[in-house]
Design a protein around this motif. Structure first.
Motif, PDB file in Angstrom:
ATOM      1  N   VAL A 119      70.483  10.621  24.590  1.00 12.20           N
ATOM      2  CA  VAL A 119      69.404  10.934  23.661  1.00 12.20           C
ATOM      3  C   VAL A 119      69.229  12.450  23.658  1.00 12.20           C
ATOM      4  O   VAL A 119      69.034  13.064  24.710  1.00 12.20           O
ATOM      5  N   TYR A 120      69.309  13.031  22.476  1.00 20.72           N
ATOM      6  CA  TYR A 120      69.040  14.453  22.290  1.00 20.72           C
ATOM      7  C   TYR A 120      67.575  14.541  21.899  1.00 20.72           C
ATOM      8  O   TYR A 120      67.167  13.966  20.890  1.00 20.72           O
ATOM      9  N   GLU A 121      66.795  15.245  22.711  1.00 22.48           N
ATOM     10  CA  GLU A 121      65.351  15.255  22.519  1.00 22.48           C
ATOM     11  C   GLU A 121      64.765  16.638  22.775  1.00 22.48           C
ATOM     12  O   GLU A 121      65.284  17.397  23.582  1.00 22.48           O
ATOM     13  N   ALA A 122      63.679  16.938  22.075  1.00 22.07           N
ATOM     14  CA  ALA A 122      62.882  18.127  22.353  1.00 22.07           C
ATOM     15  C   ALA A 122      61.702  17.651  23.191  1.00 22.07           C
ATOM     16  O   ALA A 122      60.874  16.879  22.725  1.00 22.07           O
ATOM     17  N   SER A 123      61.658  18.090  24.437  1.00 23.63           N
ATOM     18  CA  SER A 123      60.677  17.578  25.394  1.00 23.63           C
ATOM     19  C   SER A 123      59.937  18.714  26.085  1.00 23.63           C
ATOM     20  O   SER A 123      60.575  19.590  26.677  1.00 23.63           O
ATOM     21  N   GLY A 124      58.615  18.667  26.015  1.00 24.35           N
ATOM     22  CA  GLY A 124      57.805  19.653  26.709  1.00 24.35           C
ATOM     23  C   GLY A 124      58.002  19.622  28.215  1.00 24.35           C
ATOM     24  O   GLY A 124      58.295  20.649  28.830  1.00 24.35           O
ATOM     25  N   PRO A 125      57.861  18.437  28.854  1.00 24.77           N
ATOM     26  CA  PRO A 125      58.036  18.377  30.304  1.00 24.77           C
ATOM     27  C   PRO A 125      59.436  18.789  30.775  1.00 24.77           C
ATOM     28  O   PRO A 125      59.592  19.256  31.893  1.00 24.77           O
ATOM     29  N   LYS A 126      60.428  18.636  29.919  1.00 27.90           N
ATOM     30  CA  LYS A 126      61.802  18.997  30.285  1.00 27.90           C
ATOM     31  C   LYS A 126      62.152  20.413  29.849  1.00 27.90           C
ATOM     32  O   LYS A 126      63.269  20.869  30.050  1.00 27.90           O
ATOM     33  N   GLY A 127      61.216  21.102  29.187  1.00 26.83           N
ATOM     34  CA  GLY A 127      61.387  22.512  28.883  1.00 26.83           C
ATOM     35  C   GLY A 127      62.067  22.866  27.575  1.00 26.83           C
ATOM     36  O   GLY A 127      62.378  24.018  27.338  1.00 26.83           O
ATOM     37  N   GLY A 128      62.331  21.899  26.723  1.00 27.02           N
ATOM     38  CA  GLY A 128      62.957  22.211  25.439  1.00 27.02           C
ATOM     39  C   GLY A 128      63.892  21.112  24.993  1.00 27.02           C
ATOM     40  O   GLY A 128      63.708  19.949  25.335  1.00 27.02           O
ATOM     41  N   VAL A 129      64.910  21.496  24.245  1.00 22.40           N
ATOM     42  CA  VAL A 129      65.878  20.519  23.740  1.00 22.40           C
ATOM     43  C   VAL A 129      66.893  20.235  24.839  1.00 22.40           C
ATOM     44  O   VAL A 129      67.561  21.138  25.337  1.00 22.40           O
ATOM     45  N   VAL A 130      66.970  18.955  25.213  1.00 21.44           N
ATOM     46  CA  VAL A 130      67.833  18.525  26.314  1.00 21.44           C
ATOM     47  C   VAL A 130      68.590  17.263  25.930  1.00 21.44           C
ATOM     48  O   VAL A 130      68.270  16.611  24.935  1.00 21.44           O
ATOM     49  N   VAL A 131      69.579  16.937  26.733  1.00 16.77           N
ATOM     50  CA  VAL A 131      70.330  15.694  26.581  1.00 16.77           C
ATOM     51  C   VAL A 131      69.975  14.803  27.767  1.00 16.77           C
ATOM     52  O   VAL A 131      70.115  15.216  28.918  1.00 16.77           O
ATOM     53  N   THR A 132      69.504  13.595  27.471  1.00 17.60           N
ATOM     54  CA  THR A 132      69.081  12.651  28.497  1.00 17.60           C
ATOM     55  C   THR A 132      69.880  11.364  28.324  1.00 17.60           C
ATOM     56  O   THR A 132      69.994  10.866  27.207  1.00 17.60           O
ATOM     57  N   PRO A 133      70.437  10.805  29.410  1.00 20.73           N
ATOM     58  CA  PRO A 133      71.104   9.511  29.273  1.00 20.73           C
ATOM     59  C   PRO A 133      70.137   8.477  28.682  1.00 20.73           C
ATOM     60  O   PRO A 133      68.963   8.433  29.058  1.00 20.73           O
ATOM     61  N   LEU A 134      70.627   7.677  27.751  1.00 19.25           N
ATOM     62  CA  LEU A 134      69.800   6.679  27.078  1.00 19.25           C
ATOM     63  C   LEU A 134      69.098   5.762  28.077  1.00 19.25           C
ATOM     64  O   LEU A 134      67.913   5.470  27.931  1.00 19.25           O
ATOM     65  N   SER A 135      69.803   5.325  29.099  1.00 18.92           N
ATOM     66  CA  SER A 135      69.205   4.419  30.087  1.00 18.92           C
ATOM     67  C   SER A 135      68.028   5.086  30.804  1.00 18.92           C
ATOM     68  O   SER A 135      66.996   4.462  31.043  1.00 18.92           O
ATOM     69  N   GLU A 136      68.148   6.365  31.119  1.00 16.55           N
ATOM     70  CA  GLU A 136      67.059   7.104  31.772  1.00 16.55           C
ATOM     71  C   GLU A 136      65.885   7.305  30.804  1.00 16.55           C
ATOM     72  O   GLU A 136      64.723   7.160  31.181  1.00 16.55           O
ATOM     73  N   PHE A 137      66.199   7.615  29.564  1.00 15.17           N
ATOM     74  CA  PHE A 137      65.168   7.813  28.543  1.00 15.17           C
ATOM     75  C   PHE A 137      64.317   6.556  28.391  1.00 15.17           C
ATOM     76  O   PHE A 137      63.095   6.620  28.357  1.00 15.17           O
ATOM     77  N   LYS A 138      64.974   5.398  28.310  1.00 10.39           N
ATOM     78  CA  LYS A 138      64.250   4.138  28.112  1.00 10.39           C
ATOM     79  C   LYS A 138      63.393   3.763  29.317  1.00 10.39           C
ATOM     80  O   LYS A 138      62.358   3.108  29.162  1.00 10.39           O
ATOM     81  N   LYS A 139      63.759   4.195  30.508  1.00  6.95           N
ATOM     82  CA  LYS A 139      62.964   3.918  31.704  1.00  6.95           C
ATOM     83  C   LYS A 139      61.649   4.695  31.701  1.00  6.95           C
ATOM     84  O   LYS A 139      60.691   4.307  32.361  1.00  6.95           O
ATOM     85  N   GLN A 140      61.604   5.807  30.959  1.00  4.52           N
ATOM     86  CA  GLN A 140      60.420   6.675  30.952  1.00  4.52           C
ATOM     87  C   GLN A 140      59.292   6.125  30.078  1.00  4.52           C
ATOM     88  O   GLN A 140      58.175   6.604  30.157  1.00  4.52           O
ATOM     89  N   TYR A 141      59.584   5.149  29.227  1.00  5.00           N
ATOM     90  CA  TYR A 141      58.607   4.688  28.253  1.00  5.00           C
ATOM     91  C   TYR A 141      58.432   3.174  28.296  1.00  5.00           C
ATOM     92  O   TYR A 141      59.371   2.447  28.568  1.00  5.00           O
ATOM     93  N   THR A 142      57.218   2.711  27.970  1.00  5.30           N
ATOM     94  CA  THR A 142      56.927   1.280  27.992  1.00  5.30           C
ATOM     95  C   THR A 142      57.290   0.603  26.679  1.00  5.30           C
ATOM     96  O   THR A 142      57.343  -0.612  26.597  1.00  5.30           O
ATOM     97  N   ASN A 143      57.523   1.389  25.647  1.00  4.17           N
ATOM     98  CA  ASN A 143      57.776   0.823  24.327  1.00  4.17           C
ATOM     99  C   ASN A 143      58.710   1.744  23.559  1.00  4.17           C
ATOM    100  O   ASN A 143      58.521   2.959  23.563  1.00  4.17           O
ATOM    101  N   TRP A 144      59.706   1.193  22.902  1.00  2.51           N
ATOM    102  CA  TRP A 144      60.584   1.995  22.058  1.00  2.51           C
ATOM    103  C   TRP A 144      61.100   1.149  20.910  1.00  2.51           C
ATOM    104  O   TRP A 144      61.121  -0.063  20.970  1.00  2.51           O
ATOM    105  N   GLU A 145      61.486   1.846  19.833  1.00  2.00           N
ATOM    106  CA  GLU A 145      62.077   1.211  18.662  1.00  2.00           C
ATOM    107  C   GLU A 145      63.257   2.058  18.201  1.00  2.00           C
ATOM    108  O   GLU A 145      63.199   3.289  18.252  1.00  2.00           O
TER     109      GLU A 145
END
Length: 143
Positions: A35-61
């Protein structure tokens, strides 16, 4: 272009949803298993493994968005760009748009898609993304 829209029960997620009047507080572009995302806690635009991204949230679509141009090239070129920490205040107050080197999540997705007016991408929320997209049930339905 496959995107993932999310929310959690964290107070920051709730505050973002309240300010932008949206059910989602974050999102990113799915490319392969990342997942390519712009994230405040991660400091900007980063690449996060999809599996890790989905673990961070209770709901996704998952949503499929139309594109103009090479969205993958745009998304990858902006990795390590700064996060726009003033995005929420700008949504609340309608102040000037973001600088060209700062991004928040929905703005980043809108810009990379190429289908939004480039001068208005900093005003995009998940509702705007869904207006031009199609909800899909799973990652396996992606185009």
């Amino acid at each position: 272009m496959l995107i993932i829209l999310t929310r959690s029960n964290h107070w920051i997620s709730r505050a973002i949803r309240l300010v932008i009047w949206d059910e989602h507080s974050h999102g990113g572009i799915v490319i392969g298993d990342n997942v390519y995302e712009a994230s405040g806690p991660k400091g900007g635009v980063v690449v996060t493994p999809l599996s890790e991204f989905k673990k961070q949230y209770t709901n996704w679509e998952y949503w499929q968005l139309p594109t103009k141009g090479n969205y993958q090239e745009k998304a990858k070129a902006l990795v390590n760009s700064k996060y726009d920490h003033g995005a929420l205040i700008k949504h609340l107050t309608r102040l000037n748009k973001s600088g060209p080197d700062e991004w928040y999540c929905f703005e980043y997705i809108a810009y990379c898609s190429g289908v939004f007016n480039i001068d208005l991408c900093d005003r995009v929320t998940s509702v705007h993304l869904k207006m031009v997209g199609t909800k899909i049930k799973s990652y396996d339905e992606r185009a």
